[in-house]
Design a protein around this motif. Sequence first.
Motif, PDB file in Angstrom:
ATOM      1  N   UNK A  44       0.809  -1.217   0.000  1.00  0.00           N
ATOM      2  CA  UNK A  44       0.000   0.000   0.000  1.00  0.00           C
ATOM      3  C   UNK A  44       0.848   1.275   0.000  1.00  0.00           C
ATOM      4  N   UNK A  45       2.164   1.118  -0.020  1.00  0.00           N
ATOM      5  CA  UNK A  45       3.029   2.298   0.120  1.00  0.00           C
ATOM      6  C   UNK A  45       3.898   2.514  -1.117  1.00  0.00           C
ATOM      7  N   UNK A  46       4.099   3.779  -1.423  1.00  0.00           N
ATOM      8  CA  UNK A  46       5.018   4.114  -2.502  1.00  0.00           C
ATOM      9  C   UNK A  46       6.405   4.397  -1.921  1.00  0.00           C
ATOM     10  N   UNK A  47       6.455   4.787  -0.675  1.00  0.00           N
ATOM     11  CA  UNK A  47       7.684   4.809   0.116  1.00  0.00           C
ATOM     12  C   UNK A  47       7.260   4.668   1.583  1.00  0.00           C
ATOM     13  N   UNK A  48       8.186   4.603   2.524  1.00  0.00           N
ATOM     14  CA  UNK A  48       7.768   4.201   3.876  1.00  0.00           C
ATOM     15  C   UNK A  48       6.744   5.115   4.554  1.00  0.00           C
ATOM     16  N   UNK A  49       6.553   6.319   4.067  1.00  0.00           N
ATOM     17  CA  UNK A  49       5.533   7.153   4.709  1.00  0.00           C
ATOM     18  C   UNK A  49       4.575   7.815   3.716  1.00  0.00           C
ATOM     19  N   UNK A  50       4.507   7.308   2.498  1.00  0.00           N
ATOM     20  CA  UNK A  50       3.529   7.834   1.528  1.00  0.00           C
ATOM     21  C   UNK A  50       2.819   6.651   0.857  1.00  0.00           C
ATOM     22  N   UNK A  51       1.528   6.801   0.692  1.00  0.00           N
ATOM     23  CA  UNK A  51       0.745   5.693   0.134  1.00  0.00           C
ATOM     24  C   UNK A  51       0.816   5.673  -1.386  1.00  0.00           C
ATOM     25  N   UNK A  52       0.632   4.475  -1.936  1.00  0.00           N
ATOM     26  CA  UNK A  52       0.496   4.365  -3.387  1.00  0.00           C
ATOM     27  C   UNK A  52      -0.993   4.436  -3.757  1.00  0.00           C
ATOM     28  N   UNK A  53      -1.299   4.219  -5.021  1.00  0.00           N
ATOM     29  CA  UNK A  53      -2.693   4.389  -5.455  1.00  0.00           C
ATOM     30  C   UNK A  53      -3.632   3.405  -4.760  1.00  0.00           C
ATOM     31  N   UNK A  54      -3.131   2.204  -4.478  1.00  0.00           N
ATOM     32  CA  UNK A  54      -3.973   1.226  -3.790  1.00  0.00           C
ATOM     33  C   UNK A  54      -4.224   1.662  -2.350  1.00  0.00           C
ATOM     34  N   UNK A  55      -3.144   2.043  -1.656  1.00  0.00           N
ATOM     35  CA  UNK A  55      -3.282   2.479  -0.270  1.00  0.00           C
ATOM     36  C   UNK A  55      -4.174   3.710  -0.162  1.00  0.00           C
ATOM     37  N   UNK A  56      -4.005   4.641  -1.080  1.00  0.00           N
ATOM     38  CA  UNK A  56      -4.807   5.868  -1.039  1.00  0.00           C
ATOM     39  C   UNK A  56      -6.287   5.553  -1.246  1.00  0.00           C
ATOM     40  N   UNK A  57      -6.552   4.605  -2.124  1.00  0.00           N
ATOM     41  CA  UNK A  57      -7.953   4.239  -2.390  1.00  0.00           C
ATOM     42  C   UNK A  57      -8.574   3.597  -1.141  1.00  0.00           C
ATOM     43  N   UNK A  58      -7.817   2.725  -0.502  1.00  0.00           N
ATOM     44  CA  UNK A  58      -8.338   2.053   0.690  1.00  0.00           C
ATOM     45  C   UNK A  58      -8.533   3.058   1.826  1.00  0.00           C
ATOM     46  N   UNK A  59      -7.534   3.911   2.039  1.00  0.00           N
ATOM     47  CA  UNK A  59      -7.649   4.886   3.135  1.00  0.00           C
ATOM     48  C   UNK A  59      -8.789   5.876   2.872  1.00  0.00           C
ATOM     49  N   UNK A  60      -8.892   6.368   1.638  1.00  0.00           N
ATOM     50  CA  UNK A  60      -9.941   7.348   1.315  1.00  0.00           C
ATOM     51  C   UNK A  60     -11.321   6.737   1.548  1.00  0.00           C
ATOM     52  N   UNK A  61     -11.471   5.472   1.191  1.00  0.00           N
ATOM     53  CA  UNK A  61     -12.771   4.829   1.409  1.00  0.00           C
ATOM     54  C   UNK A  61     -13.043   4.603   2.893  1.00  0.00           C
ATOM     55  N   UNK A  62     -11.984   4.301   3.638  1.00  0.00           N
ATOM     56  CA  UNK A  62     -12.173   4.142   5.090  1.00  0.00           C
ATOM     57  C   UNK A  62     -12.579   5.468   5.716  1.00  0.00           C
ATOM     58  N   UNK A 116       5.038  -6.991  -4.170  1.00  0.00           N
ATOM     59  CA  UNK A 116       4.122  -7.476  -5.196  1.00  0.00           C
ATOM     60  C   UNK A 116       3.026  -6.493  -5.492  1.00  0.00           C
ATOM     61  N   UNK A 117       2.243  -6.803  -6.499  1.00  0.00           N
ATOM     62  CA  UNK A 117       1.111  -5.953  -6.851  1.00  0.00           C
ATOM     63  C   UNK A 117      -0.053  -6.273  -5.936  1.00  0.00           C
ATOM     64  N   UNK A 118      -0.857  -5.284  -5.711  1.00  0.00           N
ATOM     65  CA  UNK A 118      -1.975  -5.481  -4.801  1.00  0.00           C
ATOM     66  C   UNK A 118      -3.118  -6.188  -5.501  1.00  0.00           C
ATOM     67  N   UNK A 119      -3.902  -6.888  -4.704  1.00  0.00           N
ATOM     68  CA  UNK A 119      -5.055  -7.566  -5.283  1.00  0.00           C
ATOM     69  C   UNK A 119      -6.282  -6.666  -5.264  1.00  0.00           C
ATOM     70  N   UNK A 120      -6.143  -5.447  -4.698  1.00  0.00           N
ATOM     71  CA  UNK A 120      -7.297  -4.552  -4.638  1.00  0.00           C
ATOM     72  C   UNK A 120      -7.585  -4.020  -6.034  1.00  0.00           C
ATOM     73  N   UNK A 121      -8.825  -4.172  -6.490  1.00  0.00           N
ATOM     74  CA  UNK A 121      -9.191  -3.681  -7.820  1.00  0.00           C
ATOM     75  C   UNK A 121      -9.636  -2.234  -7.709  1.00  0.00           C
ATOM     76  N   UNK A 122      -8.987  -1.361  -8.434  1.00  0.00           N
ATOM     77  CA  UNK A 122      -9.325   0.056  -8.394  1.00  0.00           C
ATOM     78  C   UNK A 122     -10.230   0.393  -9.565  1.00  0.00           C
TER      79      UNK A 122
END
Lengths: 380, 110
Positions: free
Chosen positions: A350-368, B87-93
């Motif tokens: 979920x991270x693009x570096x140790x303290x910034x989220x990638x697109x997956x992490x951002x999507x999960x956090x924003x939805x939370x 790895x790549x995430x399994x979360x579908x965006x």
Amino acid sequence: MNGPPPSSDAVHGGSGSSGSGCHESPEPKLGGASSRNTRHGLAIIAWLLVFCAISYWMVAWAHLKYVQGVIWPTDIYAFQRTDFGTLDVAIMGASRASFGLSPSALDQCLTRKLGRQTTSVNLARNSSPIWASNKLVHDLLNDEKTPRVIVLALGPESVDETTPLWAQLVRDFGDLGDIPMGLARARGLSDLLMALRPLVRGPENLALFLSGRFASDRHLRWMMLHHGGGQYCYGNPQCQKNNENISGSLPPWGSKKAMARMARKIHNHFQSYEVGTGEMNRAMLDILDWSQERGVKVALVDMPLHRIYAERIPFQARRAYRSYIDRLAQEHHLPILHSDNPSWLDNRNRFVDPDHLNQTGAYILSNAVCRSLLTPMLAP
Amino acid sequence: MQKNGEGTEQRGGPVVGILGRLMGSALLLIFLAAGVAVLLLPAVHSREFDRARAQGMKDLPPAPMPHLRQGLDNRPLITTLEPRSGGRSSVALPGQVRPRARQENTEEGR
């Protein structure tokens, strides 16, 4: 300036030579020429200050305070100059907020949950603790741009009274009245010069504005105009491409060199740590007062960190930070979302570096954030 | 008799004076032009931004500026390319399409 030409005596005196050999140059005239030169010098300085002052107020009046050389990560000028209609959510924070909270994802989720279109914006600025967010709230969110909810994206650095960034904060966000504080906390010549920067903000920002430098990052403008800012957006191929561009621009963070750099950065920041006692705390309370006066709700988000970053922060600092934000939430009845759990700490995907989220992490956090905090706050 | 710069002042005075007045006038004009631009340009930009927002996005976003990394944590720009781990995430965006080429490099792809 249009007076008679100076006498030869004065010219002799102005040369500063006591051995001119000219018997018509007595001492008083030497002093007169010298004081004339002094007056000219002071006049130049005075005119310079007048010019700086006029341009400072002109820049403030025209809302060009945040037109800066590097506008990453938020195109504030585009935000100020665009009609977004009624704002539902404004996200305030630093780079972690820019990466981790996507207005695009929030709006998609909120629209589903609330059954109406919502408008969210991300106004995060690089290295912006709560003192900077307070300045931005006052400068940007008045009148028709007052949102229904402000999301304060926090991290341990956001509320640290001993932050080494004070001079930089005065440079980037401060007003003339903040210069003494910046000077008092300066730790070297570089800090002193940064703390004095608001003095020349007028000419500097005028030049940046007229040169168009502030408009050179088309990606940021595109993000602000079409997706409310932030780094990631969702829902169409353009956004997917944008998100891949962002991830591709950042170097991987697993190398020894990168880890050493991160450790040094954390060490430098957390040599001392203090919360709830000074300017940062006052800024936090100021935001809460401002919001209360306008009927704006405030939510807190403790931004996720990967374990390899979080555990390098001294335990005392982590504990003080956690205790401070929990007390704040309790005393002011603020909803809060914590992210210091294994689903974030141990999930590198979920991270693009140790303290910034990638697109997956951002999507999960924003939805939370949408589900747990914003939906109840925005529900009729 | 001219001594200690007196002559210089007498010879250079008018030239310096004219140059000074020209520079002063130019500065004043620049300042006035800046004032007019500050008055007019923001309104022009407002219309431009509102129109762009109303039209919706048409073009693909340009790649981020190379200073992205510098802006992230105030470090110098790093250009070293190292293999990305994890790895790549399994979360579908929403809107996400997995590139076929990448699938082909996996065991399933083959």
